[in-house]
Design an enzyme around this catalytic site. Structure first.
Site: not given
Ligand code: NAP
Length: 287
Positions: A70, A159, A224
């Protein structure tokens, strides 16, 4: 029926054989009477540039891109849509007048799954568990929709800090970060998004959220993950009185948005609803 005129669309990534995208796109195509087919293309490590050139050479009319490409695909294409640029990930390639344009439809899919349940994000305090690609899409969606505060909690704090920096640079929302095992009580979330793979098949029965008090103040919990249908995170959230949502509708609506971009159409709500029902039945049978 597939003929010599049938347009081909597909998914590149690795692995892709487990993907539900062919079911969704081929169902939408059938419902919308569009002569197209959608297939998966597993792409080996290091072959993404070749795969992209192959897509152009073979006249494939549009592509979805999944893990692990991606971000890498962004170097191959001509234009990247604003939100995809902020998220740092593209999952849909579209032929446009500007060339091949990359979009991220994950955040659109997640937003639609919340809209369907009449859940708004305006002025809400948000807690995001995880800081990977889907956490970035979630954070951008929350910031765009007017959340008042976003806390990003991750195992690797750097992150989380990176996503916080991106959000602060692009939106005016309060953002903080925490280690996932040390989330402060005072973040008082209204909505918690679980974006890590913890609790997903084949390792269900675990949750990344140790501080259960956070579930007591939240109104809504979103995971999710869609396999299992209800993760331990969602079960504990439900037991604490939260409204719960899994990732199945997000998956469906990100595909609808890609389908609309490719065909330059809006899929009528009744067709979306019929296709979603068929998709849910197919998933139930399979997982
Ligand atoms: P990703 O980029 O690999 O990020 C995974 C995140 O989970 C990272 O923040 C990672 O922490 C954390 N994590 C992983 N294993 C962990 C562990 N054992 N303990 C603590 N933290 C851990 O993955 P992604 O693309 O964001 O996807 C994440 C999940 O979302 C997957 O389950 C995927 O199926 C789901 N998803 C669903 C949809 C949908 O349409 N429903 C769309 C996209 C993704 P570190 O940074 O410390 O490694």
């Amino acid at each position: 029926m597939i003929t010599g005129k049938t347009k081909v669309y597909g998914l590149i990534g690795n692995p892709v054989s487990q993907s539900f995208s062919p079911f969704i796109h081929n169902k939408l195509a059938q419902e919308m009477c569009i002569d197209m087919t959608y297939v998966t293309f597993p792409v080996a490590k290091g072959d993404i540039n070749e795969a992209f050139k192959g897509m152009l050479a073979l006249g494939i009319q549009g592509m979805n891109v999944t893990v692990p490409y991606k971000s890498d695909i962004m170097a191959c294409i001509d234009v990247v849509d604003t939100e995809a640029k902020t998220i740092g990930a593209v999952n849909t390639l579209v032929y446009t007048e500007e060339g091949i344009k990359g979009y991220n439809t994950d955040w659109v899919g997640l937003r639609q799954s919340l809209y369907n349940k009449k859940i708004g994000l305006k002025d809400k305090k948000i807690l995001i568990l995880g800081a990977g690609g889907s956490a970035r899409a979630t954070a951008v969606m929350c910031a765009k929709e007017g959340a008042s505060q976003i806390t990003i909690a991750n195992r690797t704090i750097i992150k989380a800090d990176t996503i916080a920096g991106i959000i602060k640079n692009n939106y005016s929302v309060q953002v903080s970060t925490a280690e996932i095992t040390k989330i402060p009580d005072d973040c008082n979330p209204d909505i918690i998004f679980q974006t890590t793979p913890i609790g997903m098949y084949p390792k269900p029965g675990v949750t990344p959220l140790e501080n259960k008090r956070l579930l007591e103040c939240a109104e809504v919990a979103v995971d999710l993950i869609y396999n299992p249908n209800e993760t331990l995170f969602l079960t504990q959230a439900k037991d604490s009185g939260c409204q719960i949502i899994n990732g199945l509708e997000m998956l469906f609506y990100q595909a609808v948005k890609a389908f609309e971009l490719w065909n330059d159409i809006i899929v009528p709500v009744e067709i979306q609803n019929r296709s979603l029902a068929a998709f849910e039945a197919a998933v139930k049978e399979k997982v």
